[in-house]
Scaffold this active site. Structure first.
Site, PDB file in Angstrom:
ATOM      1  N   TRP B  88       3.948  91.954  40.514  1.00  0.00           N
ATOM      2  CA  TRP B  88       2.668  90.793  40.819  1.00  0.00           C
ATOM      3  C   TRP B  88       1.593  91.360  40.083  1.00  0.00           C
ATOM      4  O   TRP B  88       0.894  90.446  39.688  1.00  0.00           O
ATOM      5  CB  TRP B  88       2.504  90.652  42.333  1.00  0.00           C
ATOM      6  CG  TRP B  88       3.552  90.010  43.120  1.00  0.00           C
ATOM      7  CD1 TRP B  88       4.516  90.867  43.877  1.00  0.00           C
ATOM      8  CD2 TRP B  88       3.862  88.935  43.287  1.00  0.00           C
ATOM      9  NE1 TRP B  88       5.253  89.958  44.344  1.00  0.00           N
ATOM     10  CE2 TRP B  88       5.071  88.599  43.942  1.00  0.00           C
ATOM     11  CE3 TRP B  88       3.292  87.801  42.701  1.00  0.00           C
ATOM     12  CZ2 TRP B  88       5.747  87.596  44.183  1.00  0.00           C
ATOM     13  CZ3 TRP B  88       4.122  86.673  42.875  1.00  0.00           C
ATOM     14  CH2 TRP B  88       5.148  86.355  43.517  1.00  0.00           C
ATOM     15  N   ASP B 162      -5.353  91.630  45.599  1.00  0.00           N
ATOM     16  CA  ASP B 162      -4.264  90.778  46.010  1.00  0.00           C
ATOM     17  C   ASP B 162      -3.536  91.179  47.323  1.00  0.00           C
ATOM     18  O   ASP B 162      -2.564  91.847  47.248  1.00  0.00           O
ATOM     19  CB  ASP B 162      -3.386  90.346  44.903  1.00  0.00           C
ATOM     20  CG  ASP B 162      -2.171  89.674  45.190  1.00  0.00           C
ATOM     21  OD1 ASP B 162      -2.044  89.246  46.486  1.00  0.00           O
ATOM     22  OD2 ASP B 162      -1.097  89.238  44.302  1.00  0.00           O
ATOM     23  N   LYS B 186       3.628  85.077  54.071  1.00  0.00           N
ATOM     24  CA  LYS B 186       4.172  86.165  54.442  1.00  0.00           C
ATOM     25  C   LYS B 186       3.718  86.471  55.915  1.00  0.00           C
ATOM     26  O   LYS B 186       4.751  86.726  56.737  1.00  0.00           O
ATOM     27  CB  LYS B 186       3.686  87.179  53.600  1.00  0.00           C
ATOM     28  CG  LYS B 186       3.840  87.198  52.125  1.00  0.00           C
ATOM     29  CD  LYS B 186       5.509  87.174  51.610  1.00  0.00           C
ATOM     30  CE  LYS B 186       5.869  87.004  50.397  1.00  0.00           C
ATOM     31  NZ  LYS B 186       7.046  86.579  49.717  1.00  0.00           N
TER      32      LYS B 186
END
Lengths: 355, 355
Positions: B88, B162, B186
């Site tokens: 990511w 993040d 999530k």
């Protein structure tokens, strides 16, 4: 939204078709959501008769996001022609100036947005990357009854239409369109889903500063799943597509049926307004919106009384946009003819008791 | 997602709290949705103990969208420091290069992303607009157990995290953070909602090319309603916030309760793996993710058997990401301890019968 769609969404909330999970719990990469997304695309293609050489992209960011995303993808940093016909196209033109030479080639501002500029008068640029129109302006209630034929006007530029507020209310002549975009929330489903339908040859020319998540080529190459897509909104839009495909009026089905129904709804309301000395719609009849009908009481001191009486009858959200004033009836796909009839009945009664 | 949240969403589908309309039918400017949105923000602020000088923004575009939106808003076109610790943050760094000088100041690539680089070794730039980290990497299963204290390292730059994949699984030390962003899908709700929590002094410095719809100042000034917001996703996230606030473990409630529960879940799984000669986790214990636990069978020829037996028991989505291989158990907030126990029981049984 259609009640049948809401009922099905509620019934499947915890268990989508025996999968043991609800749509909001699915991985977007699983076979279940893959089937939902593929069906939604297929149904939308059927509904709007989308040609094979167009991509259907399910995106995020809304119409306002697309005001930037379209020029980032299509302008090539060059010249773009804008037809300015009301609040939405004004915003689109302003935003595009961040990315290209955005030129106003026609405007209806001199008529206070009550007439569409005749395409034969548009000062089309020789080298425009595209021509932008908003095909229905919700605030001013003007609509392109027929999409302009740029090729017949001598232009090779693709036409971009912002059809947010009347998508699926009528057919689209794709021979005249390069790209259509719109938020889904007016006619197609819940907020949070943006629809982009774009011809294949227009992909692959994004500016370097275009975010990957909003690069049409990237989105298309990944079947709208480069980014985690708005899964629930796609599912509900898909249910709405199926509902629309099932609609019929005589021999007509789908969007053709909706178009006939919407024409009948609009005619009922405009005919009543035109015949009454008490109410007024200032838009030229050849470009009146079938979705958004702004109107005025000739005696505007009665506005508050009118709105208050309407609310008592369950006729909601009739106050006009603050930039225009007066009243506005939004009669999107999900509004039945009976709803418009109830409004007309109320308007007639209010006129009788106040004229 | 918590079953209680899904049940309530289903029950209110056609009529939210006696309003006569479902949430998907509401105007985002109406008082009903205004109340839903304000409550969601208030609950989120309580849940994550968000300080007064931070804005809570409900946006669209996902984490991948934010990879562009953050540098467009915060970089000022200058230098930005990136700590690269897995897939990511690699993506974030790559995308940011469109907008600024994005410098990798630390990386764990030499350990194949199994160790977090010690902040004391980071080569912080003197003039960075911000420092970006991904505080939990889902694919490699590494997590910053403690957020770095940039001020203590002599940097004035704000820290951007993040936190998509572990938001609300543990508390956030906002004194160390300038901006946190994450997709909601999530731990917080459905796909299609992006959460941005940003300190007030960081607003107002967007690049000219930043789309208005994604300009934090514009979004904040309009209470996340410049653009039509993803209304349903905000509503469901709000229900999830309320569910989280109601969770308790002994004297702990809310995120503190979730953190304790998540620690217990992770300990159960890691302890079993570490004690077994049959399974292996290669991540350094001080940076193991509590959300995503990648593991390997020492004899990888048994992978297919393992996955097949797991499926038979309803233990799904255990296949590791293709870039890493092996297995991965994602044990987000909504996964109860019993679910992890069921996995461990299966792993023990599989080991006994195949060792």
């Amino acid at each position: 939204m259609p009640e049948a769609v809401l009922q099905r969404a509620a019934a499947e909330m915890l268990d989508w078709q025996g999968s043991g999970m609800g749509v909001m719990e699915m991985s977007h990469r699983g076979k279940e959501f893959g089937a939902i997304c593929a069906q939604a695309e297929a149904d939308l293609r059927q509904l709007l008769a989308v040609p094979e050489d167009f991509h259907v992209l399910f995106m995020q960011g809304g119409g306002l996001g697309e005001n930037a995303i379209v020029p980032m993808n299509l302008s090539r940093g060059g010249q773009v022609d804008f037809v300015v016909t009301g609040s939405w196209s004004v915003k689109s033109h302003k935003e595009a100036q961040r990315y290209c030479q955005a030129k106003v080639i026609a405007s209806n501002a001199d008529s206070k947005h009550t007439r569409m500029p005749d395409p034969s008068t548009w000062e089309l640029s020789a080298d425009a990357s595209y021509v932008h129109i908003c095909s229905n302006e919700t605030i001013h209630g003007v609509e392109f009854q027929t999409l302009p034929d740029l090729a017949a006007l001598g232009s090779q530029a693709p036409l971009v239409i912002d059809f947010s507020s009347h998508v699926a209310s009528r057919s689209v002549d794709w021979r005249r369109v390069g790209l259509a975009f719109g938020g889904a929330q007016k006619n197609l489903g819940p907020a949070g889903l943006t629809l982009v339908i774009v011809r294949d040859d227009l992909l692959g020319h994004a500016l370097d500063i275009c975010p990957s998540a909003f690069n049409y080529r990237t989105v298309a190459d990944n079947q709208s799943m480069y980014n985690t897509p708005p899964t629930w909104a796609i599912y509900v839009a898909g249910l709405t597509f199926q509902w629309l495909l099932q609609q019929s009026e005589g021999a007509l089905t789908g969007v053709a049926a909706m178009e006939q129904r919407n024409q009948a709804k609009a005619r009922l309301l405009y005919d009543f307004i035109d015949a009454s000395p008490f109410y007024e719609n200032k838009v030229s009849p050849d470009c009146r919106s079938r979705m958004n009908v702004p109107f005025f009481l000739v005696d505007e001191t009665r506005n508050d009384d009118f709105l208050s009486g309407a609310r008592d009858r369950g006729l909601l959200q009739l106050k006009g946009h603050k930039s225009v004033g007066g009243m506005r009836a939004s009669i999107y796909n999900a509004m039945p003819l009976e709803g418009v009839q109830a409004l007309v009945d109320y308007m007639r009664e209010f006129e009788r008791s106040h004229a």
